[in-house]
Design an enzyme around this catalytic site. Structure first.
Site, short mmCIF file in Angstrom:
data_model
loop_
_atom_site.label_atom_id
_atom_site.label_comp_id
_atom_site.label_asym_id
_atom_site.label_seq_id
_atom_site.Cartn_x
_atom_site.Cartn_y
_atom_site.Cartn_z
N ASN A 8 0.82 -1.06 0.08
CA ASN A 8 -0.06 0.05 -0.08
C ASN A 8 0.94 1.34 0.09
OD1 ASN A 8 -1.86 2.05 0.45
ND2 ASN A 8 -2.39 1.47 2.59
N TRP A 9 0.89 1.90 -1.26
CA TRP A 9 1.99 3.11 -1.43
C TRP A 9 1.41 4.25 -0.64
CZ3 TRP A 9 3.84 2.86 -7.19
CH2 TRP A 9 4.67 1.66 -7.30
N LYS A 10 0.13 4.21 -0.29
CA LYS A 10 -0.67 5.45 0.39
C LYS A 10 -0.52 6.55 -0.57
CE LYS A 10 0.10 3.38 4.69
NZ LYS A 10 0.08 3.50 6.19
N HIS A 82 -9.62 1.40 5.13
CA HIS A 82 -8.29 1.71 5.90
C HIS A 82 -8.56 3.09 7.05
CE1 HIS A 82 -3.91 2.88 6.54
NE2 HIS A 82 -3.98 1.64 5.93
N GLU A 84 -6.78 5.31 7.81
CA GLU A 84 -6.47 6.68 7.50
C GLU A 84 -7.52 7.14 6.82
OE1 GLU A 84 -2.75 5.58 5.38
OE2 GLU A 84 -2.08 5.32 7.35
N GLU A 150 -5.13 -4.36 11.10
CA GLU A 150 -4.19 -3.34 11.35
C GLU A 150 -4.29 -2.55 12.59
OE1 GLU A 150 -2.14 -2.27 7.23
OE2 GLU A 150 -4.00 -0.98 7.58
N GLY A 156 2.75 2.74 10.87
CA GLY A 156 3.80 3.89 10.68
C GLY A 156 4.28 4.46 11.95
N SER A 186 3.40 -1.50 10.51
CA SER A 186 5.17 -1.40 10.79
C SER A 186 5.73 -2.91 10.57
CB SER A 186 5.30 -1.09 12.19
OG SER A 186 5.09 0.15 12.49
P1 13P Z 1 3.02 0.77 7.63
O1 13P Z 1 3.50 -0.43 7.25
O2 13P Z 1 3.89 2.10 7.27
O3 13P Z 1 3.02 0.86 9.17
O4 13P Z 1 1.46 0.81 7.18
C1 13P Z 1 0.82 -0.11 7.38
C2 13P Z 1 -0.43 0.19 6.59
O5 13P Z 1 -1.26 0.90 6.72
C3 13P Z 1 -0.80 -0.66 5.31
O6 13P Z 1 -2.18 -0.52 4.97
#
Ligand code: 13P
Length: 224
Positions: A8-10, A82, A84, A150, A156, A186
Site C-alpha cells: 500500500n503505497w498510500k 483503511h 487513514e 491493522e 507507521g 510497521s
Molecule cells: P506501515 O507499514 O507504514 O505501518 O503501514 C501499514 C498500513 O497502513 C498498510 O495499509
C-alpha cells in the site's frame, strides 16, 4: 498456498517517474501493488490494487473513483476501510459497508481493514467493525473478502504488534469469519515471517513497500 503480500503505497511517491521506477523494481515479486489512483493507468500488471473506491458506479460525486472505473483499468483488488480513510476522511462503517458491496458488484476483491486504536479493546473493535462493515453481504460474496488486521497504533509507528497478540487477533477474526486474514502495521523484513508463522495468510505493507530492496526482502522472507 504462498502468503499474499500487498504493497500500500498510500499517497506516495510524489512523481510518476518515481512510481514507475519503484513499480518496475518490485513487480517481479508478484505482490499486489496499490498505487495512488492517478498512477494506476500507467501500469499493466495482473496484481494491481487500488487504495479505496466509491460506493457508486457513476454520478455526481466530485473527486470520487468508482469500482467500475478501477475494473476497467485492470485493477483486481481494492483496499476498503483503511484507518487513514476512517480517521482523516471520516469514513463510517456504513460507508465502508456500501463500498464493500459496490466493489463486490464490480468483481473486485476487497481488502477490508479493521483494527483498534491505542486505548481500545481489540476484540470489541474487531467485533463491531466486522458486524457493521459486513452487514447484509450475501454468504457467496462474503467469502471473497480478504480481511486485514491493522492495529491503528502500529501503523507507521515502528511499534509493531507482538506476534502473540497478533495471533490472538487473527484467531478471533477467523472464528468470526473464515476468510483470509492479513496483518499490517510497521511490517519490516525482520518480522515479516513471524506473522505468517502464527497463521496470517499474508501482509499489508505501508512504509516499507516504498523501499524496493526492503520490500523484496519482506516478500522473500514471508514466502520461504
Ligand atoms: P506501515 O507499514 O507504514 O505501518 O503501514 C501499514 C498500513 O497502513 C498498510 O495499509
Amino acid at each position: 498456498m504462498k502468503p499474499l503480500i500487498v504493497a500500500n503505497w498510500k499517497m506516495n511517491p510524489s512523481s510518476l517517474a518515481e512510481a514507475r521506477k519503484l513499480f518496475n523494481e518490485i513487480r517481479k515479486t508478484n505482490a499486489v501493488i496499490c498505487p495512488p489512483f492517478v498512477y494506476i493507468s500507467a501500469f499493466k500488471y495482473i496484481q494491481l490494487g487500488a487504495q479505496d473506491c466509491c460506493w457508486k458506479e457513476e454520478g455526481a460525486y466530485t473527486g470520487a473513483i468508482s469500482p467500475q472505473m478501477l475494473k476497467g483499468l485492470g485493477v483486481k483488488y481494492v483496499i476498503i476501510g483503511h484507518s487513514e480513510r476512517r480517521i482523516h476522511f471520516k469514513e463510517t462503517d456504513g460507508m465502508i459497508n456500501k463500498k464493500l458491496k459496490a466493489a463486490l458488484n464490480s468483481v473486485l476483491i476487497p481488502i477490508l481493514c479493521i483494527g483498534e486504536k491505542k486505548d481500545e479493546n481489540p476484540e470489541t473493535v474487531i467485533s463491531r467493525q466486522l458486524k457493521e462493515d459486513l452487514d447484509g453481504i450475501a454468504e457467496k460474496d462474503l467469502k471473497k473478502i480478504i480481511v486485514a488486521y491493522e492495529p491503528v497504533w502500529a501503523i507507521g509507528t515502528g511499534d509493531f504488534c507482538e506476534k502473540d497478540e497478533a495471533k490472538k487477533a487473527r484467531n478471533f477474526i477467523r472464528k468470526k469469519i473464515g476468510n483470509k486474514v492479513l496483518y499490517g502495521g510497521s511490517v519490516n523484513s525482520k518480522i515479516a515471517k513471524d506473522y505468517i508463522d502464527v497463521g496470517y495468510d499474508g501482509l499489508l505493507v505501508g512504509g516499507a513497500s516504498l523501499n524496493a530492496e526492503e520490500f523484496i526482502k519482506i516478500v522473500k522472507n514471508a514466502q520461504t
